[in-house]
Design a protein around this motif. Structure first.
Motif, PDB file in Angstrom:
ATOM      1  N   CYS A  79       0.722  -1.216   0.138  1.00  0.00           N
ATOM      2  CA  CYS A  79      -0.082   0.146  -0.028  1.00  0.00           C
ATOM      3  C   CYS A  79       0.719   1.413   0.112  1.00  0.00           C
ATOM      4  CB  CYS A  79      -0.854  -0.022   1.256  1.00  0.00           C
ATOM      5  SG  CYS A  79      -2.019   1.504   1.327  1.00  0.00           S
ATOM      6  N   ALA A  80       0.513   2.335  -0.884  1.00  0.00           N
ATOM      7  CA  ALA A  80       1.325   3.327  -1.007  1.00  0.00           C
ATOM      8  C   ALA A  80       1.071   4.431   0.147  1.00  0.00           C
ATOM      9  CB  ALA A  80       0.925   4.155  -2.285  1.00  0.00           C
ATOM     10  N   ALA A  81       0.023   4.025   1.020  1.00  0.00           N
ATOM     11  CA  ALA A  81      -0.048   5.045   2.101  1.00  0.00           C
ATOM     12  C   ALA A  81       0.364   4.460   3.184  1.00  0.00           C
ATOM     13  CB  ALA A  81      -1.851   5.187   2.324  1.00  0.00           C
ATOM     14  N   CYS A  82       0.312   3.061   3.700  1.00  0.00           N
ATOM     15  CA  CYS A  82       0.730   2.625   4.812  1.00  0.00           C
ATOM     16  C   CYS A  82       1.689   1.688   4.993  1.00  0.00           C
ATOM     17  CB  CYS A  82      -0.476   2.133   5.643  1.00  0.00           C
ATOM     18  SG  CYS A  82      -1.243   0.774   5.123  1.00  0.00           S
ATOM     19  N   LYS A  83       2.162   1.223   3.659  1.00  0.00           N
ATOM     20  CA  LYS A  83       3.316   0.074   3.375  1.00  0.00           C
ATOM     21  C   LYS A  83       2.881  -1.178   3.660  1.00  0.00           C
ATOM     22  CE  LYS A  83       6.042   3.709   2.528  1.00  0.00           C
ATOM     23  NZ  LYS A  83       5.036   4.947   2.020  1.00  0.00           N
ATOM     24  N   THR A  84       1.674  -1.641   3.977  1.00  0.00           N
ATOM     25  CA  THR A  84       1.193  -2.928   4.055  1.00  0.00           C
ATOM     26  C   THR A  84       1.382  -3.948   2.908  1.00  0.00           C
ATOM     27  OG1 THR A  84      -0.659  -2.151   5.765  1.00  0.00           O
ATOM     28  CG2 THR A  84      -0.865  -4.311   4.637  1.00  0.00           C
ATOM     29  N   PRO A  85       2.044  -4.929   3.186  1.00  0.00           N
ATOM     30  CA  PRO A  85       2.134  -5.680   2.021  1.00  0.00           C
ATOM     31  C   PRO A  85       0.633  -6.327   1.319  1.00  0.00           C
ATOM     32  CG  PRO A  85       3.502  -6.372   3.680  1.00  0.00           C
ATOM     33  CD  PRO A  85       2.541  -5.456   4.072  1.00  0.00           C
ATOM     34  N   LEU A  86       0.567  -6.298   0.193  1.00  0.00           N
ATOM     35  CA  LEU A  86      -0.755  -6.420  -0.314  1.00  0.00           C
ATOM     36  C   LEU A  86      -1.079  -7.379  -1.203  1.00  0.00           C
ATOM     37  CD1 LEU A  86      -1.858  -2.849  -0.813  1.00  0.00           C
ATOM     38  CD2 LEU A  86      -2.736  -4.339   0.906  1.00  0.00           C
ATOM     39  N   TYR A  87      -0.086  -7.530  -2.244  1.00  0.00           N
ATOM     40  CA  TYR A  87       0.184  -8.471  -3.274  1.00  0.00           C
ATOM     41  C   TYR A  87       1.500  -8.922  -3.677  1.00  0.00           C
ATOM     42  CZ  TYR A  87      -4.503  -6.959  -4.357  1.00  0.00           C
ATOM     43  OH  TYR A  87      -5.879  -6.756  -4.241  1.00  0.00           O
ATOM     44  N   LYS A  88       1.800 -10.326  -4.041  1.00  0.00           N
ATOM     45  CA  LYS A  88       3.067 -10.765  -4.455  1.00  0.00           C
ATOM     46  C   LYS A  88       3.166 -10.749  -5.761  1.00  0.00           C
ATOM     47  CE  LYS A  88       4.507 -12.028  -0.273  1.00  0.00           C
ATOM     48  NZ  LYS A  88       5.718 -11.370   0.127  1.00  0.00           N
ATOM     49  N   SER A  89       4.325 -10.616  -6.417  1.00  0.00           N
ATOM     50  CA  SER A  89       4.589 -10.590  -7.846  1.00  0.00           C
ATOM     51  C   SER A  89       4.393 -12.026  -8.674  1.00  0.00           C
ATOM     52  CB  SER A  89       5.917 -10.123  -8.251  1.00  0.00           C
ATOM     53  OG  SER A  89       6.946 -10.928  -7.599  1.00  0.00           O
ATOM     54  N   LYS A  90       4.574 -13.159  -7.749  1.00  0.00           N
ATOM     55  CA  LYS A  90       4.205 -14.199  -8.325  1.00  0.00           C
ATOM     56  C   LYS A  90       2.454 -14.466  -8.557  1.00  0.00           C
ATOM     57  CE  LYS A  90       3.943 -16.886  -3.670  1.00  0.00           C
ATOM     58  NZ  LYS A  90       4.723 -17.590  -2.790  1.00  0.00           N
ATOM     59  N   HIS A  91       1.984 -13.729  -8.021  1.00  0.00           N
ATOM     60  CA  HIS A  91       0.279 -13.824  -8.105  1.00  0.00           C
ATOM     61  C   HIS A  91      -0.045 -12.516  -9.363  1.00  0.00           C
ATOM     62  CE1 HIS A  91       0.070 -16.804  -5.204  1.00  0.00           C
ATOM     63  NE2 HIS A  91       0.742 -16.007  -4.375  1.00  0.00           N
ATOM     64  N   LYS A  92       0.820 -12.107  -9.869  1.00  0.00           N
ATOM     65  CA  LYS A  92       0.536 -11.177 -10.765  1.00  0.00           C
ATOM     66  C   LYS A  92       0.467 -11.748 -12.102  1.00  0.00           C
ATOM     67  CE  LYS A  92       2.040  -6.127 -11.984  1.00  0.00           C
ATOM     68  NZ  LYS A  92       2.218  -6.209 -13.382  1.00  0.00           N
ATOM     69  N   PHE A  93      -0.397 -10.981 -13.128  1.00  0.00           N
ATOM     70  CA  PHE A  93      -0.635 -11.518 -14.328  1.00  0.00           C
ATOM     71  C   PHE A  93      -1.105 -10.539 -15.290  1.00  0.00           C
ATOM     72  CE2 PHE A  93      -5.070 -12.038 -12.714  1.00  0.00           C
ATOM     73  CZ  PHE A  93      -5.760 -11.834 -13.674  1.00  0.00           C
ATOM     74  N   ASP A  94      -0.638 -10.527 -16.711  1.00  0.00           N
ATOM     75  CA  ASP A  94      -1.127  -9.506 -17.606  1.00  0.00           C
ATOM     76  C   ASP A  94      -2.517  -9.799 -18.071  1.00  0.00           C
ATOM     77  OD1 ASP A  94      -1.478  -7.589 -19.659  1.00  0.00           O
ATOM     78  OD2 ASP A  94       0.419  -8.013 -20.718  1.00  0.00           O
ATOM     79  N   SER A  95      -3.447  -9.145 -17.688  1.00  0.00           N
ATOM     80  CA  SER A  95      -4.908  -9.224 -17.812  1.00  0.00           C
ATOM     81  C   SER A  95      -5.323  -8.363 -19.219  1.00  0.00           C
ATOM     82  CB  SER A  95      -5.806  -8.519 -16.866  1.00  0.00           C
ATOM     83  OG  SER A  95      -5.654  -7.050 -16.640  1.00  0.00           O
ATOM     84  N   GLY A  96      -4.200  -7.296 -19.602  1.00  0.00           N
ATOM     85  CA  GLY A  96      -4.588  -6.838 -20.806  1.00  0.00           C
ATOM     86  C   GLY A  96      -5.669  -5.534 -20.515  1.00  0.00           C
ATOM     87  N   THR A  97      -6.026  -5.205 -19.406  1.00  0.00           N
ATOM     88  CA  THR A  97      -6.935  -4.395 -19.299  1.00  0.00           C
ATOM     89  C   THR A  97      -6.166  -2.994 -19.134  1.00  0.00           C
ATOM     90  OG1 THR A  97      -6.740  -4.614 -16.733  1.00  0.00           O
ATOM     91  CG2 THR A  97      -8.595  -5.680 -18.075  1.00  0.00           C
ATOM     92  N   GLY A  98      -5.042  -2.746 -18.599  1.00  0.00           N
ATOM     93  CA  GLY A  98      -4.206  -1.599 -18.493  1.00  0.00           C
ATOM     94  C   GLY A  98      -4.007  -1.193 -17.010  1.00  0.00           C
ATOM     95  N   TRP A  99      -4.353  -2.115 -16.342  1.00  0.00           N
ATOM     96  CA  TRP A  99      -4.005  -1.745 -14.675  1.00  0.00           C
ATOM     97  C   TRP A  99      -3.398  -3.138 -14.159  1.00  0.00           C
ATOM     98  CZ3 TRP A  99      -9.056  -0.746 -16.702  1.00  0.00           C
ATOM     99  CH2 TRP A  99      -9.142   0.780 -16.640  1.00  0.00           C
ATOM    100  N   PRO A 100      -2.742  -3.111 -13.142  1.00  0.00           N
ATOM    101  CA  PRO A 100      -1.853  -4.126 -12.534  1.00  0.00           C
ATOM    102  C   PRO A 100      -2.999  -5.182 -11.668  1.00  0.00           C
ATOM    103  CG  PRO A 100      -1.010  -2.095 -11.656  1.00  0.00           C
ATOM    104  CD  PRO A 100      -2.175  -1.829 -12.572  1.00  0.00           C
ATOM    105  N   SER A 101      -2.912  -6.634 -12.310  1.00  0.00           N
ATOM    106  CA  SER A 101      -3.697  -7.552 -11.862  1.00  0.00           C
ATOM    107  C   SER A 101      -3.238  -8.555 -11.252  1.00  0.00           C
ATOM    108  CB  SER A 101      -4.307  -7.822 -13.272  1.00  0.00           C
ATOM    109  OG  SER A 101      -5.073  -6.854 -13.760  1.00  0.00           O
ATOM    110  N   PHE A 102      -3.843  -9.255 -10.275  1.00  0.00           N
ATOM    111  CA  PHE A 102      -3.304 -10.146  -9.325  1.00  0.00           C
ATOM    112  C   PHE A 102      -4.714 -11.055  -9.250  1.00  0.00           C
ATOM    113  CE2 PHE A 102      -1.242  -6.065  -8.360  1.00  0.00           C
ATOM    114  CZ  PHE A 102      -0.207  -6.437  -8.180  1.00  0.00           C
ATOM    115  N   ASP A 103      -4.089 -12.473  -8.782  1.00  0.00           N
ATOM    116  CA  ASP A 103      -5.187 -13.320  -9.168  1.00  0.00           C
ATOM    117  C   ASP A 103      -5.659 -13.650  -7.202  1.00  0.00           C
ATOM    118  OD1 ASP A 103      -3.251 -15.172  -7.902  1.00  0.00           O
ATOM    119  OD2 ASP A 103      -3.607 -16.657  -9.418  1.00  0.00           O
ATOM    120  N   ARG A 104      -4.827 -13.095  -6.497  1.00  0.00           N
ATOM    121  CA  ARG A 104      -5.146 -12.898  -5.053  1.00  0.00           C
ATOM    122  C   ARG A 104      -4.130 -12.183  -4.377  1.00  0.00           C
ATOM    123  NH1 ARG A 104      -2.318 -19.020  -5.143  1.00  0.00           N
ATOM    124  NH2 ARG A 104      -2.907 -18.600  -7.287  1.00  0.00           N
TER     125      ARG A 104
END
Length: 164
Positions: A79-104
């Motif tokens: 989180c850019a506001a409080c630095k809480t870990p939210l998403y791991k890069s291993k769960h990131k994928f290219d959704s083609g929507t134009g926003w960072p996308s994660f499956d969990r």
């Protein structure tokens, strides 16, 4: 003719009363108290204008505008506001929507809520520590994993590479 006029007046009166009655109903949502809370003035001191718009005003950045959309290095998106870990890069994928996308998300670090800002219900994603708006979750993610797509505003995130 007089009967038709009376029926018409009754219909108009009924519609007016029912619409006015519903318009006056205020949906009270219990608001969660987050571990990190600040005034708007305090948030504006620590966030950029874009981060404030996204995280505190539930805004949305333009598609394909975030440099984090194409970051796939090992690490954590926090989180850019409080630095809480939210998403791991291993769960990131290219959704083609134009926003960072994660499956969990990182377990218990993201809250789910419902917003009706577009006139229909969507599942909103919030930082569980500060309540910052992150984005929304949809059911069109990778079928071989969770089937979910957490569509996240890049300005709501900071990336921390694994080796730092």
């Amino acid at each position: 003719m007089k009967t038709m006029k009376n029926i018409f007046l009754i219909i108009i009166a009924t519609l007016t009363i029912s619409c006015a009655g519903n318009a006056q109903k205020e949906v009270k949502k219990e608001s969660k108290v987050y571990e990190i809370t600040k005034t708007d003035k305090e948030w504006k001191k620590v966030l950029t204008a874009d981060q404030y718009y996204i995280l505190r005003q539930a805004g949305t950045e333009r598609a394909f505008s975030s440099p984090l959309n194409k970051v796939y290095a090992s690490g954590t998106f926090s989180c850019a506001a409080c630095k809480t870990p939210l998403y791991k890069s291993k769960h990131k994928f290219d959704s083609g929507t134009g926003w960072p996308s994660f499956d969990r998300a990182v377990d218990k670090n993201v809250d789910f809520d419902v917003d009706h800002k577009l006139g229909y219900a969507r599942t909103e994603l919030l930082c569980a520590t500060c309540g910052g708006h992150l984005g929304h979750v949809f059911n069109d993610g990778p079928r071989e994993t969770t089937g979910k797509r957490h569509c996240i505003n890049g300005d709501a995130l900071i990336f921390e590479p694994e080796n730092q």
